[in-house]
Design a protein around this motif. Structure first.
Motif, PDB file in Angstrom:
ATOM      1  N   ASP A 143      -0.869  -2.361 -12.939  1.00  0.00           N
ATOM      2  CA  ASP A 143      -0.389  -2.468 -11.559  1.00  0.00           C
ATOM      3  C   ASP A 143       0.697  -3.532 -11.485  1.00  0.00           C
ATOM      4  O   ASP A 143       0.436  -4.718 -11.690  1.00  0.00           O
ATOM      5  CB  ASP A 143      -1.554  -2.832 -10.632  1.00  0.00           C
ATOM      6  CG  ASP A 143      -1.175  -2.704  -9.155  1.00  0.00           C
ATOM      7  OD1 ASP A 143       0.037  -2.655  -8.854  1.00  0.00           O
ATOM      8  OD2 ASP A 143      -2.091  -2.655  -8.318  1.00  0.00           O
ATOM      9  N   THR A 144       1.950  -3.129 -11.200  1.00  0.00           N
ATOM     10  CA  THR A 144       3.074  -4.069 -11.171  1.00  0.00           C
ATOM     11  C   THR A 144       3.560  -4.357  -9.761  1.00  0.00           C
ATOM     12  O   THR A 144       4.616  -4.954  -9.576  1.00  0.00           O
ATOM     13  CB  THR A 144       4.260  -3.514 -11.990  1.00  0.00           C
ATOM     14  OG1 THR A 144       4.722  -2.297 -11.390  1.00  0.00           O
ATOM     15  CG2 THR A 144       3.833  -3.225 -13.423  1.00  0.00           C
TER      16      THR A 144
ATOM     17  N   ASP B 199       8.773  -7.293 -11.765  1.00  0.00           N
ATOM     18  CA  ASP B 199       8.388  -8.176 -12.852  1.00  0.00           C
ATOM     19  C   ASP B 199       7.373  -9.208 -12.366  1.00  0.00           C
ATOM     20  O   ASP B 199       7.217  -9.437 -11.167  1.00  0.00           O
ATOM     21  CB  ASP B 199       9.626  -8.888 -13.427  1.00  0.00           C
ATOM     22  CG  ASP B 199      10.408  -9.630 -12.358  1.00  0.00           C
ATOM     23  OD1 ASP B 199      10.403  -9.167 -11.199  1.00  0.00           O
ATOM     24  OD2 ASP B 199      11.025 -10.662 -12.664  1.00  0.00           O
ATOM     25  N   THR B 200       6.683  -9.831 -13.280  1.00  0.00           N
ATOM     26  CA  THR B 200       5.676 -10.832 -12.929  1.00  0.00           C
ATOM     27  C   THR B 200       6.356 -12.106 -12.462  1.00  0.00           C
ATOM     28  O   THR B 200       7.248 -12.629 -13.139  1.00  0.00           O
ATOM     29  CB  THR B 200       4.783 -11.132 -14.141  1.00  0.00           C
ATOM     30  OG1 THR B 200       4.177  -9.915 -14.591  1.00  0.00           O
ATOM     31  CG2 THR B 200       3.688 -12.122 -13.769  1.00  0.00           C
ATOM     32  N   VAL B 201       5.963 -12.612 -11.307  1.00  0.00           N
ATOM     33  CA  VAL B 201       6.534 -13.837 -10.766  1.00  0.00           C
ATOM     34  C   VAL B 201       5.471 -14.930 -10.753  1.00  0.00           C
ATOM     35  O   VAL B 201       4.274 -14.649 -10.765  1.00  0.00           O
ATOM     36  CB  VAL B 201       7.085 -13.617  -9.337  1.00  0.00           C
ATOM     37  CG1 VAL B 201       8.169 -12.564  -9.339  1.00  0.00           C
ATOM     38  CG2 VAL B 201       5.961 -13.231  -8.388  1.00  0.00           C
ATOM     39  N   PRO B 202       5.889 -16.200 -10.736  1.00  0.00           N
ATOM     40  CA  PRO B 202       4.919 -17.300 -10.662  1.00  0.00           C
ATOM     41  C   PRO B 202       4.068 -17.197  -9.400  1.00  0.00           C
ATOM     42  O   PRO B 202       4.537 -16.752  -8.351  1.00  0.00           O
ATOM     43  CB  PRO B 202       5.801 -18.548 -10.646  1.00  0.00           C
ATOM     44  CG  PRO B 202       7.072 -18.125 -11.304  1.00  0.00           C
ATOM     45  CD  PRO B 202       7.268 -16.701 -10.895  1.00  0.00           C
ATOM     46  N   ALA B 203       2.833 -17.613  -9.494  1.00  0.00           N
ATOM     47  CA  ALA B 203       1.928 -17.565  -8.350  1.00  0.00           C
ATOM     48  C   ALA B 203       2.446 -18.405  -7.192  1.00  0.00           C
ATOM     49  O   ALA B 203       2.142 -18.127  -6.035  1.00  0.00           O
ATOM     50  CB  ALA B 203       0.537 -18.046  -8.769  1.00  0.00           C
ATOM     51  N   SER B 204       3.277 -19.413  -7.486  1.00  0.00           N
ATOM     52  CA  SER B 204       3.774 -20.300  -6.436  1.00  0.00           C
ATOM     53  C   SER B 204       4.723 -19.604  -5.475  1.00  0.00           C
ATOM     54  O   SER B 204       4.925 -20.066  -4.355  1.00  0.00           O
ATOM     55  CB  SER B 204       4.481 -21.514  -7.056  1.00  0.00           C
ATOM     56  OG  SER B 204       5.564 -21.087  -7.881  1.00  0.00           O
TER      57      SER B 204
ATOM     58  N   GLY C 160       0.793  -1.218   0.000  1.00  0.00           N
ATOM     59  CA  GLY C 160       0.000   0.000   0.000  1.00  0.00           C
ATOM     60  C   GLY C 160       0.826   1.269   0.000  1.00  0.00           C
ATOM     61  O   GLY C 160       0.286   2.369  -0.148  1.00  0.00           O
ATOM     62  N   ARG C 161       2.147   1.160   0.176  1.00  0.00           N
ATOM     63  CA  ARG C 161       2.999   2.348   0.166  1.00  0.00           C
ATOM     64  C   ARG C 161       3.212   2.807  -1.280  1.00  0.00           C
ATOM     65  O   ARG C 161       3.450   1.982  -2.162  1.00  0.00           O
ATOM     66  CB  ARG C 161       4.343   2.042   0.839  1.00  0.00           C
ATOM     67  CG  ARG C 161       4.202   1.698   2.310  1.00  0.00           C
ATOM     68  CD  ARG C 161       5.551   1.309   2.896  1.00  0.00           C
ATOM     69  NE  ARG C 161       5.448   0.916   4.288  1.00  0.00           N
ATOM     70  CZ  ARG C 161       5.609   1.730   5.312  1.00  0.00           C
ATOM     71  NH1 ARG C 161       5.872   3.006   5.087  1.00  0.00           N
ATOM     72  NH2 ARG C 161       5.517   1.297   6.545  1.00  0.00           N
TER      73      ARG C 161
ATOM     74  N   LEU D  89       4.901   0.001  -9.596  1.00  0.00           N
ATOM     75  CA  LEU D  89       4.053   1.125  -9.968  1.00  0.00           C
ATOM     76  C   LEU D  89       2.593   0.690  -9.988  1.00  0.00           C
ATOM     77  O   LEU D  89       2.244  -0.303 -10.615  1.00  0.00           O
ATOM     78  CB  LEU D  89       4.445   1.661 -11.343  1.00  0.00           C
ATOM     79  CG  LEU D  89       5.875   2.195 -11.481  1.00  0.00           C
ATOM     80  CD1 LEU D  89       6.121   2.678 -12.897  1.00  0.00           C
ATOM     81  CD2 LEU D  89       6.157   3.299 -10.476  1.00  0.00           C
ATOM     82  N   LYS D  90       1.767   1.454  -9.307  1.00  0.00           N
ATOM     83  CA  LYS D  90       0.345   1.123  -9.272  1.00  0.00           C
ATOM     84  C   LYS D  90      -0.301   1.351 -10.627  1.00  0.00           C
ATOM     85  O   LYS D  90      -1.237   0.649 -11.014  1.00  0.00           O
ATOM     86  CB  LYS D  90      -0.356   1.966  -8.204  1.00  0.00           C
ATOM     87  CG  LYS D  90      -1.817   1.610  -8.018  1.00  0.00           C
ATOM     88  CD  LYS D  90      -2.443   2.427  -6.909  1.00  0.00           C
ATOM     89  CE  LYS D  90      -3.903   2.054  -6.705  1.00  0.00           C
ATOM     90  NZ  LYS D  90      -4.538   2.852  -5.609  1.00  0.00           N
ATOM     91  N   THR D  91       0.207   2.324 -11.371  1.00  0.00           N
ATOM     92  CA  THR D  91      -0.370   2.638 -12.676  1.00  0.00           C
ATOM     93  C   THR D  91       0.734   2.718 -13.722  1.00  0.00           C
ATOM     94  O   THR D  91       1.008   3.787 -14.268  1.00  0.00           O
ATOM     95  CB  THR D  91      -1.148   3.971 -12.629  1.00  0.00           C
ATOM     96  OG1 THR D  91      -0.272   5.007 -12.132  1.00  0.00           O
ATOM     97  CG2 THR D  91      -2.360   3.859 -11.719  1.00  0.00           C
ATOM     98  N   ASP D  92       1.387   1.603 -13.990  1.00  0.00           N
ATOM     99  CA  ASP D  92       2.398   1.554 -15.032  1.00  0.00           C
ATOM    100  C   ASP D  92       1.715   1.717 -16.389  1.00  0.00           C
ATOM    101  O   ASP D  92       0.708   1.073 -16.677  1.00  0.00           O
ATOM    102  CB  ASP D  92       3.144   0.217 -14.976  1.00  0.00           C
ATOM    103  CG  ASP D  92       4.285   0.147 -15.977  1.00  0.00           C
ATOM    104  OD1 ASP D  92       4.023  -0.251 -17.131  1.00  0.00           O
ATOM    105  OD2 ASP D  92       5.415   0.484 -15.611  1.00  0.00           O
ATOM    106  N   GLU D  93       2.262   2.589 -17.228  1.00  0.00           N
ATOM    107  CA  GLU D  93       1.621   2.894 -18.503  1.00  0.00           C
ATOM    108  C   GLU D  93       1.507   1.672 -19.399  1.00  0.00           C
ATOM    109  O   GLU D  93       0.553   1.552 -20.177  1.00  0.00           O
ATOM    110  CB  GLU D  93       2.391   3.999 -19.226  1.00  0.00           C
ATOM    111  CG  GLU D  93       2.356   5.342 -18.507  1.00  0.00           C
ATOM    112  CD  GLU D  93       3.119   6.407 -19.257  1.00  0.00           C
ATOM    113  OE1 GLU D  93       3.714   6.063 -20.311  1.00  0.00           O
ATOM    114  OE2 GLU D  93       3.128   7.572 -18.812  1.00  0.00           O
ATOM    115  N   ALA D  94       2.464   0.751 -19.314  1.00  0.00           N
ATOM    116  CA  ALA D  94       2.458  -0.398 -20.208  1.00  0.00           C
ATOM    117  C   ALA D  94       1.848  -1.652 -19.580  1.00  0.00           C
ATOM    118  O   ALA D  94       1.184  -2.426 -20.267  1.00  0.00           O
ATOM    119  CB  ALA D  94       3.888  -0.711 -20.667  1.00  0.00           C
ATOM    120  N   ARG D  95       2.043  -1.841 -18.261  1.00  0.00           N
ATOM    121  CA  ARG D  95       1.637  -3.113 -17.652  1.00  0.00           C
ATOM    122  C   ARG D  95       0.590  -2.978 -16.567  1.00  0.00           C
ATOM    123  O   ARG D  95       0.194  -3.969 -15.955  1.00  0.00           O
ATOM    124  CB  ARG D  95       2.876  -3.811 -17.072  1.00  0.00           C
ATOM    125  CG  ARG D  95       3.888  -4.206 -18.135  1.00  0.00           C
ATOM    126  CD  ARG D  95       5.025  -4.995 -17.517  1.00  0.00           C
ATOM    127  NE  ARG D  95       5.820  -4.182 -16.617  1.00  0.00           N
ATOM    128  CZ  ARG D  95       6.382  -4.635 -15.497  1.00  0.00           C
ATOM    129  NH1 ARG D  95       6.197  -5.880 -15.123  1.00  0.00           N
ATOM    130  NH2 ARG D  95       7.108  -3.829 -14.752  1.00  0.00           N
TER     131      ARG D  95
END
Length: 244
Positions: free
Chosen positions: A101-102, A218-223, A86-87, A93-99
Motif C-alpha cells: 500500500d503506497t 514515495d515513502t515520506v518521513p512521518a514528520s 479512500g478514492r 496504489l493500494k496493492t502495489d506489487e513491489a511495495r
C-alpha cells in the motif's frame, strides 16, 4: 465613527488576513527546509529527496496553458480534511506489487521543480497526483504508457473503456506530416489523410512526460505525513476456558 477610523479598520482587517493567508505562507513555503527520516519512526535515516523524471518544467507549462487545472486537481487532502485516501488509486496504489500500500497525502515537496503548484480548481475529472503511476500499472499495463496517454489526449473517447469521457480532445497538440516511405515511429494509430500521418508535437510530448512524472506515492518521513501508518493492535490474551 469617522471616515479615517473606518478606513483604518478596514485596511487593518483585510491587511491582517492577507498577511496571514498569503504573505506568510508564501515566504514559509518558497524555500522549504530539508526533512530527515527518523530511525525510530521511519525505520531509516537520511534526508528525504523527492524524485521526478521527465520534462517537468516544460510539461507543467503546457499543462497550465491548456487549462488542465480547471478540471483536474493534484492534491491528496489530509485525512482530517477529506477522504482522498479512500478514492481508488488517487493517492497511490493500494496493492502495489513491489511495495504494498503506497497511498499517502500530498506535501509541499510534491511540487518540487514546478513554478506553480498545480493544485487545481475543480474535480470534474480524477485527481492526477499519481496519474503516471496509474497509467503504468493499470490503464496501460500491457501497452506503452506514453502511447496510451497520447491517444487519450488525441481522442479521449476512442478507448472502449471510456466511451463517455468528458475530457476534451487536444488534437491541436498534434501535427499532420507528409509520409515518404515508412510512417514515423510515433505516428498515432488513427485514420489520417492519404499520404500523411498524425504525430505528436513537442508540446504534446512534453505534456505526456509531465503526466508520467506524477508518481507522488514515495515513502515520506512521518514528520510530514498527516496520517502515518498506525502500529498493529497488540493481540489480546485469550480468555480462559470455562471449567466444568
Amino acid at each position: 465613527m469617522t471616515f479615517r477610523s473606518f478606513a483604518f479598520g478596514l485596511t487593518t482587517t483585510f491587511g491582517a488576513a492577507w498577511l496571514a493567508v498569503v504573505i506568510v505562507p508564501f515566504f514559509l513555503m518558497r524555500t522549504p527546509k530539508p526533512v530527515s527520516f527518523d530511525e525510530t519512526k521511519d525505520g531509516k535515516e537520511g534526508i528525504y529527496h523527492p524524485k521526478r523524471a521527465g520534462r517537468v518544467i516544460n510539461g507543467a507549462e503546457v499543462y497550465s496553458a491548456n487549462g488542465c487545472y480547471h478540471c483536474h486537481t493534484q492534491l491528496i487532502r489530509p485525512t482530517y480534511a477529506g477522504n482522498d485516501l479512500g478514492r481508488p488509486d488517487w493517492a497511490g496504489l493500494k496493492t502495489d506489487e513491489a511495495r504494498g500500500d503506497t497511498r499517502r497525502e500530498s506535501n509541499i515537496f510534491d511540487y518540487t521543480g514546478e513554478k506553480f503548484a498545480q493544485i487545481g480548481l475543480n474535480r470534474l475529472g480524477p485527481d492526477l497526483s499519481n496519474v503516471g503511476r496509474r497509467v503504468e500499472a493499470i490503464y496501460a499495463k500491457d501497452a506503452d504508457p506514453e502511447a496510451w496517454l497520447l491517444m487519450h489526449l488525441y481522442d479521449p473517447r476512442a478507448n472502449p473503456e471510456r466511451p463517455t469521457s468528458t475530457c476534451p480532445s487536444f488534437r491541436f497538440l498534434f501535427d499532420e506530416v507528409k509520409v515518404q516511405g515508412q510512417a514515423p515511429a510515433n505516428a498515432l494509430p488513427v485514420q489520417a489523410p492519404e499520404g500523411e500521418a498524425i504525430v505528436p508535437s513537442h508540446e504534446a510530448l512534453a505534456l505526456v512526460e509531465y503526466l508520467l512524472s506524477l508518481k507522488r506515492d514515495d515513502t515520506v518521513p512521518a514528520s510530514i505525513s498527516h496520517a502515518p501508518a498506525t502500529k498493529p493492535a497488540e493481540a489480546k490474551p485469550a480468555a480462559a476456558a470455562p471449567q466444568g
